[in-house]
Each structure stands twice: as structure tokens, then as C-alpha cells.
Design an enzyme around this catalytic site. Structure first.
Site, PDB file in Angstrom:
ATOM      1  N   GLY A  55       0.814  -1.222   0.000  1.00 50.58           N
ATOM      2  CA  GLY A  55       0.000   0.000   0.000  1.00 50.58           C
ATOM      3  C   GLY A  55       0.843   1.265   0.000  1.00 50.58           C
ATOM      4  O   GLY A  55       1.930   1.279   0.557  1.00 50.58           O
TER       5      GLY A  55
ATOM      6  N   ASP B 193       7.282  -4.886   6.083  1.00 53.77           N
ATOM      7  CA  ASP B 193       8.172  -5.882   6.675  1.00 53.77           C
ATOM      8  C   ASP B 193       8.336  -7.110   5.780  1.00 53.77           C
ATOM      9  O   ASP B 193       9.455  -7.577   5.557  1.00 53.77           O
ATOM     10  CB  ASP B 193       7.690  -6.265   8.084  1.00 53.77           C
ATOM     11  CG  ASP B 193       6.203  -6.585   8.120  1.00 53.77           C
ATOM     12  OD1 ASP B 193       5.502  -6.313   7.127  1.00 53.77           O
ATOM     13  OD2 ASP B 193       5.742  -7.124   9.147  1.00 53.77           O
TER      14      ASP B 193
ATOM     15  N   THR C 113       5.690   1.857   6.049  1.00 54.21           N
ATOM     16  CA  THR C 113       4.320   1.518   6.429  1.00 54.21           C
ATOM     17  C   THR C 113       3.729   2.684   7.190  1.00 54.21           C
ATOM     18  O   THR C 113       4.353   3.217   8.099  1.00 54.21           O
ATOM     19  CB  THR C 113       4.203   0.250   7.283  1.00 54.21           C
ATOM     20  OG1 THR C 113       2.894   0.232   7.885  1.00 54.21           O
ATOM     21  CG2 THR C 113       5.202   0.203   8.419  1.00 54.21           C
ATOM     22  N   ILE C 114       2.517   3.063   6.805  1.00 51.59           N
ATOM     23  CA  ILE C 114       1.851   4.126   7.569  1.00 51.59           C
ATOM     24  C   ILE C 114       1.497   3.635   8.966  1.00 51.59           C
ATOM     25  O   ILE C 114       1.299   4.432   9.866  1.00 51.59           O
ATOM     26  CB  ILE C 114       0.583   4.660   6.872  1.00 51.59           C
ATOM     27  CG1 ILE C 114      -0.489   3.585   6.733  1.00 51.59           C
ATOM     28  CG2 ILE C 114       0.905   5.279   5.524  1.00 51.59           C
ATOM     29  CD1 ILE C 114      -1.882   4.171   6.502  1.00 51.59           C
ATOM     30  N   ASP C 115       1.394   2.308   9.142  1.00 50.21           N
ATOM     31  CA  ASP C 115       0.945   1.767  10.432  1.00 50.21           C
ATOM     32  C   ASP C 115       1.937   2.013  11.559  1.00 50.21           C
ATOM     33  O   ASP C 115       1.589   1.876  12.731  1.00 50.21           O
ATOM     34  CB  ASP C 115       0.693   0.258  10.316  1.00 50.21           C
ATOM     35  CG  ASP C 115      -0.510  -0.044   9.440  1.00 50.21           C
ATOM     36  OD1 ASP C 115      -1.180   0.914   9.007  1.00 50.21           O
ATOM     37  OD2 ASP C 115      -0.784  -1.227   9.190  1.00 50.21           O
TER      38      ASP C 115
ATOM     39  N   GLU D 116      -8.387  -0.026  13.567  1.00 52.54           N
ATOM     40  CA  GLU D 116      -8.987  -1.025  12.671  1.00 52.54           C
ATOM     41  C   GLU D 116      -8.840  -2.452  13.212  1.00 52.54           C
ATOM     42  O   GLU D 116      -9.747  -3.265  13.067  1.00 52.54           O
ATOM     43  CB  GLU D 116      -8.232  -0.899  11.336  1.00 52.54           C
ATOM     44  CG  GLU D 116      -8.811  -1.625  10.181  1.00 52.54           C
ATOM     45  CD  GLU D 116      -7.862  -1.534   8.976  1.00 52.54           C
ATOM     46  OE1 GLU D 116      -6.704  -1.077   9.136  1.00 52.54           O
ATOM     47  OE2 GLU D 116      -8.272  -1.919   7.884  1.00 52.54           O
TER      48      GLU D 116
ATOM     49  N   GLY E 102      -5.740   9.011   4.019  1.00 55.94           N
ATOM     50  CA  GLY E 102      -4.480   9.347   4.685  1.00 55.94           C
ATOM     51  C   GLY E 102      -3.282   8.721   3.996  1.00 55.94           C
ATOM     52  O   GLY E 102      -2.212   9.331   3.898  1.00 55.94           O
TER      53      GLY E 102
END
Lengths: 670, 670
Positions: A81, A175, A201-203, A335, A544
Site C-alpha cells: 500500500g 516488513d 508503512t503508515i501503520d 482497525e 491518509g
């Protein structure tokens, strides 16, 4: 073509470069102060990379200068993503490569790893790169989700790289993509092709430390921008909510494995309630533990939060705010929150077992034998009733049945649906916010019936309203309210749950004759005390992901791209780029290469043990979490006075910056 | 308390003032060039206001100066949903009042008109006002939805105003609130209390013209800020979508009665498809019209778009983009789109009639007699079959039945549910985007079965893939594709709708023996041609309502507040404030008072005829709509090459501004 000024300014901007990149050629210096616990499987599968060390980018000297400048051809690919800043990784790599030697060529593979396998590629030019500088998305070369995880794909990829004459390949991804990149590095060593990973990663769940806890990558790129985007929207909802005072906004934000984004949003907005999955997982029901201890047993169900308890946490905020007249608020939900609920995990394991044992015993398919949800539920109930004394009956007990009956129908159906091809439960199919919302509505209904969910009435409002109607507030107050004369917000007595019970109470108190109607002013007060829950649900995620990067992410990624070139020029392979000291002022940023193979360990993925990088979850002893926890009461604001919401404001690209990094990053480095 | 720099800068900013406000006291000059068609009912009900004229704010002279400066007490109230800029209306009013006479007092009524009725009020101070300058929301004094529409409420309101010693009341609200404000002005004339309205709505549907079409209020405040907020998020989705290339984003935006916000978002983002309700309502099915004409009849069902046709419009975009390999995109849907579908309106009218006739004839309740959806549908089918030859049977015909059967179950249930207390259908209960999505999925399923929904395969990709597998693209191409050798994107033949039909075709073409498997490369190409529709739905509304105002809205509203004070000081009542020439450079802005009573006309509301202000919908001959229509093909981008998305960028509060007003406003004034 109608480009906005904002876009034009972003394109024209060049982020600052770390000092080492300002001063000509670079070299690499192994850093022996970092230690890793090597996994045996990693050592066997990645023999050429397992001894890689952390490398620091330093100014080149002597003979290194020539090697740095020799002509090179480099490929770059996006995987997974989009994350804001990806285009600047390309720009940094491209600028460094062209500065080192104008003959250097950089190719972009189109649509992710498929572009490598299939040779779908374009050469990057000034024109193409300049169009996307400091802009969000991965649109320049797009992205994909393919991994190069078979011999055929690897063979085709090598063929493509050789055909293009690649010296090196840069993989920008999460990852799994970085793990995959290490395997590609190992496989391409004999071909002389280097592979460098760029963690994305945005996470925010790629945070790398060595075995002694020394930080190597404090946060992945894209996290700050996505969090700020979500925070802007959620901050605006806080503003709208506290103006219109009639909605509870349930905001789901991306972040499946870890709750970093929700935590950052909490710090940015001071939303009234933020659920942090890692916190819920650690919950202990001390009453239950004590009770078991007293009985000389251990109650394992006391550990980890249940869905029922989770709904109570949310309801508690709603009920307590209503009591001070605030029938509105904002909840932030990660989420992936359900994955942290022990009970849900237990259900999944038990149901998986029940289904697979059923299939084994009956040599048939559970889902074909019990098609409707009712049929499936009836089978489970039979297990409890002990009609089947043998087999799987023992693992589904009365408590499971009771807890399961609390769950909304559609989530029951979800938990009982067919597993994916690996037999895994598909969390992504579940509408997290709907599950929580349904549970909350159910429990609020109960609280309302019990008279414990009421909107508080301001005492001055009560006395004014009664005065205007010519009624004595001192007569009616003690009959209506449980805290008359005490509280600033008056709470209608629990037993007054309808106009009928209200009337009876007034008659009993001899304030009303049986045949008279309840005075209009009293009816008005009563009706104002009855809450109506109006919920709006929101999901902030894709927007986002596609947002333009903050200045932090612009600078971070541009220097990551430059670091990638330095690693290539220094002869590295199987390394990820990183920047140490991100939490410190820019002058102290330290571009490094991080060895991937020594970081790997085994985890079960899709039914098989695989070498992976560990995901980093929110640490409950981190400063950021402790602050959010300490502020919980204040931000819930179940008290008189205004809500202490914080408006994060627009992402500032120009002028003075209010913050040059994520709040969680700054806090955790204190 | 952790305020962001952005917030602090906004607080410290003072918007420019129109020249007339820079130069001391003002007076009012009646403008006789504007003409209104007076409604008789308005003339009867608002006798003191019906002769009001447009007033221009001008510099005061002579005796006017003293009147301007005399001490005053003014109240202000918000009504309805928040709109960005509301706080600056207060700030403008407050600053003008304090400048005119430091003794002037301004009160804010809390929680909307209830604050007036109940005397819930606070005096505004520098500290309170400064905290909210240039910031979004209505949080300073909150808002409500009560109207002062009964004698009791009016009496209580007058009592509050007299108790506070109010000279004037300013009502910031939508069309209904401004109508209500005029009635308050009429009722308070004898008390000497002036009432001034400030038109507000993010929907942009308050646009006032005189009877000759001369513009008095080109756009209401808040519209620009909300549209920019939506456009930022939707622009980010365009970026994400064109990076990840696998989602269709369905974005619902606020705007129930008019599609102005969707139109502005289209201009700001160039999303692939934007539905404009007003456009759909005007649709004519020319084939049907011709057919009827040929038969010597008139087909009234040919006018206005059907749901079926609407779903085809969306599917057309999806199918055509898929054909050039773009299995992704962004659709913008106005919240109120279904209200523009003639067929839906006809259903509602017919079902209302059927239900009420049933109730009349049977002296019972339709919803009690037919509880389940099936029972209700069966009754409708009986009407068609003519089992009931009398009564309502004639209005529900076979075509109704056919069209109705197309509708998703939950929308059928919605259309057949109980009406509100006025017998009206509750559009707000319908999930617009879900209705459209369900219809789209159904129709795409049909197109897929017919082989007309395929992902185009780039010709070079096809030839490369076959070359790698050692197969001849020239042999397979003509068998697989309908446009082999012609198109840049190859489309699999319509009849090849499964691997089975594909194999048969290869066997027939003698490229394969019956017993051999289809080559892997061909399977890969085929599978790539089969589209998977993945949709993400979004609703942007409350977040935009609560966003911080653009510089345009900051300046506009600050001057509206100043204008309100000038109208009060000039002795006006029953007027709305406005600024003419908003579309022109700031120097030409002209603060005015707009007479409300002469603008009123009668409309049915809740079963009664009421005096209201007309809502302004998107005009199909406006420049803004014509541009969007002209760009439809280009923005749909069902062609090779990149999508021409536009990134509107962040709302710029500092530095050079890319645009100082809404695009629709600028375009429509050309």
C-alpha cells in the site's frame, strides 16, 4: 493543467540533506556496537547475509571516491500500500545517483514486483521525477502486492535485472517486502546484483532495535503524514461535535496489527476516548482473579478483555458524559482492535477446532452440513447441552455459550463463516466499528432501562424553567433528582424511567393529583434527561495513505533515498536503509544500513513457519502510551466545562513548523 | 494547552475589512434598482417588512454619526448545522460594535434559539471572542435546531430580549432560520427590537437574486471551506487509487437539496465521475420519446433518469476504464442524488397514494396488515395482476412492477416503510451510496456474464508474456481478443467468459488438443482480463462542516459580522446581511442588507403551505456545470495515459493564495 499552487510549491522544494550527503562521495563504516540474536533458520537460509552488520554512511576517502563515482544502473520498485513520502525516496536515490555520476541510470519497475518479473519498466528522467517531488502516493511507478517467492519468479526477475544491466535493486515496502528483498539479495549475490530495502508503512509497526534495545529505525516513513491526515479530520469532527452537541462520532483508523496510528491521533486531537488494542489485550479482571484465588483455582478467562467489557468501556464514557449534559463525543478505534480481544481469539481457536474436528469425525464439511447461522448455532448449543459427550464437546462450555450470545448476529455469522484457504479467520472481513457499535447500543439499552443512562440537567436550567412556569424547584427537585442540591448537573432518579413512573412519583409526593396532568415544565425537564444516542461512523485510511507528506516525511524519505544510493555505492546488499536519531534535531540524523537477516525470526504465516521481521506494537510502558493513559480522564471530559480537544491544524509545509516529527516519537525519546 | 501553531496563527490573524468599515461610522442607502415579485401571503403576514429594500452600507455623514455611536446591546445566535466561518461573524459584529462604542455589549445565546427562549446567554468578551477567531465550528456558543414558531416561544423570546435590554438580535442560520428571523423581526417591531439574519449553509443552496436576476448573495459562507475539505480527502483518494490501482472509491458528499458541493469537488479534484442530481433530473430518454411519438402517444416515463439508467452511467465508467486496464477510479455522489431521480419520486408518490387509499378503503393500517416486506410486495403484485380491478389498482402498473423489481431489497423496504408524522418519505433514512452500489454490482454482474466487462490487456504485455513462454502472440491474439492488432489495450472476446470457453476456442482454432491443458501464460492473460470490483465507500460531511475556514470564508464572514452591525446601527430590521461582488476582487466587495420578506414564496412543508426562501440548485446552463459536463470524458480518462486528477492541496491560510474563492463562483461570474 490546473495544478494548485500547493502542488507547484511542493514540486519546487528540495528537502535538506544530512551533512554526510552535502559533502561529496560517501563510504560505509561497519558499526560493531550493535548486537543481534541470530536465528538458526535465517543463518541457514541466508548464509551470505547473516553476518551483515549495521553500516554508517560516512564521507569517502582515498580510493573509495573512485568506486563511488563509477557508472551504475539501479532499479527501484514499490511494494504494498502507498505511504506518503515514497516519491521522495525515488527523488533522493535519483539525485544522489545523478550527482555521483551523470551517466548513472535509474529505472522504475511498474506496478510492483510484477514489473520486475515481467520486465515492465521505465527509465526515470528529470521530468518524471520532478513531477512528483514532495507529493503523496506511489503514482509515479505505481505499486503491487506480488512477492518474488518462487523459483520461477526469482529466475524471471534475475533475467529482467540482467537484461537491464542492473547493479542494484531498491525495494520500498513493508516488513514482508523487506524480508523478501533479503531473499532476493541472497539469490542475486552470484549475479552481482545488490538488493537494498526501504522500510515503509503508515501503520508505524516497523520499529527496529538491536538485541540490546538500541534503536535503529524509530519509525517508518508515511506514519507521520497519515496520522496527521486522520487527526485533521478527527479534529474537525471534534469541532463539529462540540458545536452541534448531538452526535457520537465513531472513527475507525487504519492499523491492523498495532495501534500506533490511533495513539498518535489521540495525542494530536485529545478525542474523548481512544481504544488501544495492546492495552485491551493486557487487561486483567482482578475481581475474577481474586474470586478464583479464594476458591483455590485459576480463572484464565480473567485475563484479556472480553467484548462485553470493551462495550462497557465505551458505554462508560457515553454515560458519564451524558451525566454532565454532554450527549456527544468522539471515539477513536484502531482497525485491528478485535484482534487484541482475547475472547475473540479464543472463539476463533475453539471454533476452528470444533469445525475441523467435526470435519474429521464425519468426513464431511461443517459448512455444508450446517448452512444457516441458526443451524450452526444450534450445533454449538448441543455441544453445551452435552448431547454429544465425546469429541469436541469439551471445548465449548456454558461460559463460551453465554459470551457468544452477547455478540451481534453478523459477527457471529462472521466467526462461523468459512476460513480462508489456510484455515485462518479473515479479520479483514469484519466491520470492527459495527461490531463495537452494536454491542454498545445493546448495553446502553440495558442501562437506559435500569435508569442509569440519563442526560444531566444543569441546576440553573432546572430552576429557571420551573420559575418561568411558576413552580417551586425546591419542591420538585428532591422528587425528580437523585443529587438535588448537590450536583451542578442534576440526574433524574433511576426509578423514573417513563412519564408514567414520573407521574406516580409526583402523586406520591403530593405534588400532583392523580387526575391532573404532569406540568409541561416538568415533562420538558424529564424529556431533556432522556438520551438519544445518534452515532456517525467514519473510516479514515485510504485518504491518509494518499495524502501529501509532512515536511518530516519529505525530509526523512529524501534522505532515505540518498542513503540507499550510499549503501549501493558502498557495496552493501541485504540491508535496509534507516536513519538513526530521527527523534533528535536534524543535524544529528545519522544515515545507516540495517542488516535484515540477523533481525529475522520464525512466525507462523498461512499455516507455515516463515522467517519474518517482528512487527512492533504499542508498548504499554512507553511515554506516549503512559501520557495517553494519564490523560484519559481529562480528555473524556466527563465534567463541566469545555472539552479539551486539540486542533492539530492543517499540515504545514511552509513557514514555521509546529512539530517536526510524530508526537509519539518525540515523547518516547524523552 | 498544546494548541497547534496553526491555531495560534489563526487566532492572531485579522481579516481585511471592506473599505466602508475602515472609515469610521456607516449609514444605509436604499437601493432602488432591485425589484422583487411580492407574494400576497408574505405581504399579509409581514406587513412591516414587505416594503424593505436592498440597503447599501455607506459612510455616515452629519447626524447619522451620532446614531451610529449610541450605546447598544446586541444578541447573536447560531441556528442549524455548523459552517466554517461562524465564529468570524461573531468577531466582526463584536469588533464593529466595540469600535462604534466601547460601551456596546454583545451577548451570545447558548445552544441556538433555545438559548433565547430559555434565557441561556453569556456576555461576549475579548477573551472569549479572541479564542475562536478564524477557527471552525460553532463551539463558542454552540447551536441548536429549535425555531421560534409558536406564540409561546415568541413571548418567551421577547421576554428574554427585554430582560437583557436588547436593541437587536442577529440570527446566523439557513434559509428556514432566516425566514424565522423575519417573523421574529415582524413580531418584535413594537418592542423596538431589530432582527438581522446572516445566511449560512455549507450546501451552497442559498444564492439570492432579485426578480431581474441581479445577484445579491452569490454564495453562502462555509461552502468554500467544506468543499475544500472534501476535495482534499477525495484528491488524496485519487492519489491512493492511482497508486494502488485496485479500488473504486465511492464518495458521498453532503448536499441534500442541491449538488453544489459535488460540483465544486469535481472542479477541485477531476474525479473520474461526478453525479449531479440536477443533471439526472433533466435526463430525457430520446429513444423512448421517439418511439412514443411514432405510435402517436406521449411516454411520460421517458423524462427523468431511472435508477436502472443511473446504475448504467456508473457502470459505463467502470467498464470503459477497465477496458484500458484501469480497474480503479473515484466517483463523487451528492448525498441527495436519489431525490433527483424521477422514478424514485414517482414511486414515493404512488406508494403514498396506494397506502393511504388502502387505509381509507379498509379503515385499517397498511403497515399493520402487511408487516413483512414480502407481504407488502405481494400486495403490489396483486395490484398489477388486476385482481383488484377497482380503487388504487390503476396507478401501479407492470412497468412500475418491473422497475421496482430492480431495486435492492433494503431500498424496497425503505420505500415501503412507514412515513413520518406528516406522511412524508424520509430520504435521510436511505443510504444513498449503498443503493447505487448495489444496483451497480447487479448490473456489472450481468455485463460480466455477457462478456462485456473485461480488463484490457496492454498489447506489449501480451506479446512479452507469450514470448517468455515461447508462444506465438500472432497465433493466439486473434483467438483471444476482439481487437487484436488494432487496440493498444486488447479486449478478450465477449464469448470467452470462463477458462472452459477459452479452452474450447483454442481447440477450435487448433492451437490446443482436447486433452492438453491451456498453457499457463494464456491462463495468466485470461485471468488478468477478469475484473474484480473492489469498492470502498466514504462519506465526507461532518468533518468538512467542522473544518477551519479558508481565507475566503474568514474574510467573508468577518465582513458579514461588520455588515450586521451596520444594519443594526442604521435601524434596519427583517434584513439579511450580504456582500455583493463576492466574485470580484476584494476592493469591489459591497456590504448590503437584503430584504427577506419580498423574497418569500409559498411551498409545501410537512403537509402545510409555508412562506419560505427558495433553495438554489445547480443551474445546468451555468458555466461551472457546463465545464464539468464538457470535461466528463477527459476526467473519466477511459483512455491510455495518466488520469488527469487535480490535487487541490491543503487549505492555505498563509502565503500566496491560489484561489480566493470557490471555483464555481469564479466560473459562474465569467
Amino acid at each position: 493543467d490546473g495544478d494548485s499552487l500547493d502542488v507547484m510549491e511542493r514540486r519546487a522544494y528540495t528537502p535538506p540533506r544530512c551533512e554526510v550527503f552535502e559533502n561529496g562521495p560517501t563510504a560505509l563504516e561497519p558499526q560493531n556496537q550493535y548486537r543481534f540474536d541470530i536465528n538458526k533458520a535465517a543463518s541457514e537460509q541466508l548464509p551470505h547475509l547473516i553476518d551483515n552488520r549495521v553500516e554508517k554512511v560516512v564521507p569517502a576517502s582515498g580510493g573509495e571516491v573512485e568506486g563511488y563515482a563509477r557508472p551504475r544502473t539501479i532499479g527501484i520498485v514499490f511494494s504494498g500500500g502507498p505511504a506518503p513520502g515514497g516519491h521522495n525516496v525515488i527523488a533522493g536515490l535519483y539525485d544522489a545517483a545523478k550527482k555521483a555520476n551523470p551517466e548513472n541510470r535509474v529505472y522504475g519497475f511498474i506496478l510492483g514486483q510484477d514489473g520486475i518479473i515481467e520486465g515492465n519498466v521505465c527509465e526515470l528522467t528529470d521530468e518524471r521525477v520532478n513531477k512528483y517531488r514532495n507529493l503523496g502516493g506511489f503514482c509515479m511507478i505505481k505499486t503491487g502486492r506480488t512477492k518474488i517467492d518462487t523459483r520461477t519468479k526469482m529466475r524471471l526477475s534475475i533475467a529482467t535485472c540482467k537484461k537491464l544491466g542492473l547493479d542494484a535493486l531498491v525495494v520500498v515496502g513493508g516488513d514482508d517486502s523487506n524480508t523478501n528483498a533479503a531473499f532476493m539479495a541472497e539469490a542475486m549475490i552470484d549475479e552481482g546484483i545488490q538488493v537494498i530495502g526501504v522500510p515503509k508503512t503508515i501503520d508505524g509497526d516497523i520499529q527496529v532495535k538491536d538485541a540490546d534495545g538500541k534503536s535503529l529505525c524509530a519509525i517508518s516513513f508515511g506514519f507521520h503524514s497519515a496520522a496527521r491526515s486522520f487527526a485533521r479530520n478527527i479534529g474537525d469532527l471534534c469541532t463539529d461535535g462540540s458545536s452541534d452537541v448531538k452526535y457520537w462520532h465513531f472513527c475507525k483508523v487504519m492499523g491492523r496489527v498495532a495501534s500506533h496510528l490511533a495513539l498518535e491521533v489521540a495525542l494530536q486531537t485529545h478525542a474523548n476516548l481512544t481504544l488501544i488494542g495492546e492495552d485491551l489485550a493486557e487487561y486483567v479482571d482482578h475481581d475474577r482473579v481474586e474470586k478464583a484465588r479464594a476458591e483455590g483455582t485459576v480463572d484464565y478467562t480473567a485475563y484479556g478483555m472480553t467484548l462485553r467489557h470493551l462495550s462497557r468501556v465505551v458505554c462508560d464514557a457515553i454515560v458519564r458524559r451524558a451525566a454532565v449534559g454532554k450527549n456527544y463525543g468522539v471515539v477513536v478505534i484502531p482497525e485491528g482492535v478485535l484482534e487484541f480481544i482475547n475472547e475473540v481469539q479464543v472463539f476463533i481457536i475453539k471454533l476452528n477446532t470444533i469445525i475441523s474436528e467435526y470435519n474429521d469425525v464425519h468426513d464431511t464439511d461443517f459448512h455444508s452440513d450446517f448452512i444457516s447461522l441458526d443451524a450452526k448455532l444450534e450445533y454449538l448449543r448441543r455441544l453445551v447441552r452435552g448431547i454429544r459427550k465425546t469429541g469436541p464437546a469439551t471445548i465449548w462450555n456454558a461460559r463460551d455459550d453465554e459470551l457468544f450470545s452477547d455478540i451481534p448476529e453478523f459477527f457471529k455469522a462472521g466467526l462461523l463463516m468459512e476460513r480462508d484457504s489456510h484455515g485462518n479467520f479473515q479479520f479483514s472481513q469484519v466491520e470492527t466499528d459495527r461490531v463495537i457499535l452494536e454491542l454498545v447500543k445493546d448495553y446502553l439499552g440495558i442501562l437506559k432501562e435500569k435508569g442509569r443512562y440519563k442526560v444531566g440537567i444543569e441546576d440553573s436550567y432546572f430552576s429557571n424553567t420551573l420559575a418561568r412556569a411558576g413552580l417551586s424547584d425546591e419542591s420538585y427537585g428532591p422528587v425528580l433528582f437523585r443529587n438535588y442540591g448537590v450536583g451542578h448537573f442534576l440526574l433524574v432518579k433511576e426509578e423514573l424511567i417513563s412519564l408514567k413512573t414520573l407521574k406516580q412519583a409526583l402523586v406520591r409526593a403530593e405534588l400532583l393529583e392523580e387526575e391532573d396532568p404532569v406540568p409541561a415544565a416538568i415533562v420538558k425537564i424529564y424529556e431533556k434527561s432522556v438520551p438519544k444516542l445518534k452515532v456517525q461512523t467514519h473510516f479514515y485510511g485510504y485518504d491518509g495513505r494518499g495524502s501529501d507528506p509532512t515536511k518530516f516525511d519529505c525530509t526523512y524519505t529524501y534522505n532515505l533515498g540518498m542513503t540507499a544510493f550510499s549503501l549501493i555505492a558502498g557495496g552493501s546488499t541485504g540491508q535496509m536503509v534507516g536513519i538513526r536519531n530521527l527523534e533528535k534535531p536534524f543535524e544529528e540524523w545519522e544515515p545507516i544500513g540495517i542488516p535484515v537477516a540477523p533481525l529475522m525470526h520464525l512466525e507462523e504465516r498461512g499455516g507455515k513457519m516463515k522467517l519474518v521481521l517482528e512487527k512492533s506494537v504499542v508498548e504499554l510502558d512507553s511515554n506516549a502510551f503512559r501520557l495517553v493513559k494519564a490523560m484519559r480522564e481529562k480528555w473524556m471530559a466527563a465534567s463541566t466545562g469545555p472539552d479539551p480537544y486539540r486542533k492539530p491544524g492543517a499540515i504545514r509545509f511552509r513557514g514555521e513548523l509546529e512539530e517536526d516529527k510524530p508526537m509519539t516519537l518525540s515523547l518516547n525519546s524523552l
